[in-house]
Structures are given as structure tokens and as C-alpha cells.
Design a protein around this motif. Structure first.
Motif: not given
Length: 285
Positions: A248-254, A256-261, A220-227, A213-214
Motif C-alpha cells: 500500500e502506498i500514498g502521498v503524505d499531506s505535505n 513531499l513524502t509518501s507512506s504505506g505498508l 511518486s514512482k514507487a508503486k505496489v509490488g516494489d521491493t 514512512v518518510k
């Protein structure tokens, strides 16, 4: 009643006596006539031959039964011996599997020790879990203040971060893992160097993931597989310890930040040995 019993007993004795006498006479006659050649010999032969044949058949039957009984005894003994050997092999195989698991665990700790060789570390074994679930969200290890351990020391296992010491005694310490609901770890994405928070969530443990989170990732450079590793700005976690990889990664509703697993590199269902880093974050800086 008693008189009838005595009479029957006497009668049986007489029958046995005459039968024995008859057999004896016939045997003697057989020997006596062995060297003669007469009709009497033929007559005796006619009588004795069926008797001898019957005796031979009875003897053969008893002999066969004895052989069968002896063979069964041997088979039973062999079966018991084989069962004992199977039991022994099962025990040895189980021990070998346990030894293999322990060897693999120790090999992982050895590699982990060399990966973070700048830190002073001590090995410890897990002695209990502090909840009834299958997951090691909080657990106790067999080292404590007598071994130089203290609260807030980082704990590793497998290929990376397990958690942190929250309580300690003379010969024990409690570890809260990063999957615990109360756990929050300041982290960063190695590829982008953007910071984020890794939040524990026991509802995700079956998937082997924790929440990301946060994440400050404006481009939005972060992607699946990043360390994902612990960040430099953490108050208690030492920097650069591997946590896992983005699944898993996706942009938050704001926007400004992204969240994922994040898939963790540690199997939190099977922790036997750990490495405790004795360097505290405040003193390591």
C-alpha cells in the motif's frame, strides 16, 4: 432354620441321584436295545429321542455361545492392535510433518546463506519468546559470545531480514525483530532507489505488514509490488537485505513524502531457526 436347610440339601441330592440313575438306565437300555427289534425299543426311543434332542439343542446353544465369546475376544484383540497401529501411525505422521517443516526451514536458510554468501554467518535456534503474544517481536536464540555473536548483528530467516541482536550472553542472545514497536530500519525501494523508514507496529502483525514512512519519492514512482531492502545509509543494518514488498502506498499531506505498508517476507508467527550475520555494519564498510 438349620434343619430346613439340611432337609432341602438332602432333597436336592436325592433328586439329582434319581435323575442320574434314570439317565444311566435309559442310556444302558438304549445300548441294550440297539440290537433288538421290539415294542420296548420303540417305547424307549419315544422317551429318549426328546431327551437327546434337548441335550443336542443345549449343547448346540453352549457351543454357539462359546464360538461367539471366542469371536468377541478375537475382535477385541484385533481392535486393540488396530488402535495401537493407529496411535503409532499418528505419532509417525506428526514426526514426519515436523521433519518436513524443519527441512523446509533449513532449505530456506540454505538459500538465504547463498544469497548473502559474502557475509560470515552462523545458524541458531529460537529457544524462547520474550512476550506472551503469538508473534516473534523479541525472542532468544541459543548462540552467544561463545559463538562470536555481538550486539547489533543482523538476523535473518525465511527469505529475508528478521531483526537485530540487542543483548547477548555466553550461550544466548536476544533478538528484536523489525515488527517490534521500537524497531526502525533505514531502507530503500530497489526499483526507484529512494530511501524510507520501515517502522515496526505490532498492531499490524495480523496483516503481516510493517509501516513504510518518510519515503523520499518526489515523483511518486514507487508503486505496489516494489521491493524494499535495507539501505546503505543505515547505521546498524547491512545493505541489500530483503525486507518485503510494498502492499500500500500514498502521498503524505505535505506532498513531499509518501507512506504505506510493506508485506514482510518473513513469517513472524513461526520462526524456528535463524541466520546471524557476524559482520557488523561499522566493520563491514
Amino acid at each position: 432354620m438349620k434343619k430346613n436347610t439340611i432337609e432341602e440339601h438332602t432333597k436336592s441330592k436325592l433328586i439329582l441321584f434319581f435323575l442320574s440313575l434314570f439317565c444311566g438306565i435309559m442310556i444302558i437300555a438304549s445300548f441294550a436295545l440297539e440290537f433288538t427289534n421290539s415294542p420296548l425299543k420303540d417305547a424307549v426311543g419315544v422317551v429318549l429321542t426328546p431327551i437327546q434332542s434337548g441335550i443336542n439343542q443345549v449343547g448346540g446353544w453352549f457351543s454357539g455361545k462359546m464360538d461367539y465369546f471366542e469371536d468377541n475376544l478375537k475382535l477385541v484383540a484385533q481392535n486393540e492392535e488396530l488402535k495401537s497401529q493407529v496411535d503409532q501411525l499418528t505419532v509417525e505422521n506428526t514426526q514426519l510433518l515436523q521433519d518436513k517443516d524443519e527441512l523446509n526451514s533449513l532449505r530456506d536458510l540454505y538459500e538465504l546463506d547463498h544469497k548473502y554468501e559474502t557475509y560470515e554467518k552462523v545458524g541458531a535456534r529460537v529457544i524462547s519468546k520474550d512476550d506472551s503474544s503469538n508473534w516473534f517481536s523479541t525472542f532468544t536464540i541459543d548462540k552467544g559470545t561463545n559463538d562470536g555473536l555481538a550486539v547489533d548483528m543482523n538476523v535473518m530467516s525465511g527469505a529475508g531480514l528478521v531483526g537485530i541482536i540487542t543483548d547477548v550472553g555466553p550461550n544466548w542472545a536476544t533478538v528484536r525483530s523489525i515488527i517490534d514497536d521500537y524497531s526502525n530500519v533505514s531502507a530503500q525501494i530497489t526499483e526507484t532507489e529512494d530511501t524510507c523508514i520501515i517502522a515496526g507496529d505490532l498492531s499490524l502483525t495480523d496483516e503481516g505488514t510493517v509501516r513504510l514512512v518518510k519515503l523520499n519519492d518526489p515523483n511518486s514512482k514507487a508503486k505496489v509490488g516494489d521491493t524494499v531492502v535495507t539501505s546503505q545509509i543505515s547505521d546498524i543494518f547491512l545493505p541489500g537485505i530483503l525486507i518485503g514488498y510494498i502492499s500500500e502506498i500514498g502521498v503524505d499531506s505535505n506532498n513531499l513524502t509518501s507512506s504505506g505498508l510493506v508485506s514482510t517476507v518473513v513469517d513472524f508467527k513461526d520462526i524456528k531457526e535463524v541466520l546471524v550475520i557476524k559482520n557488523l555494519k561499522q566493520k563491514a564498510e
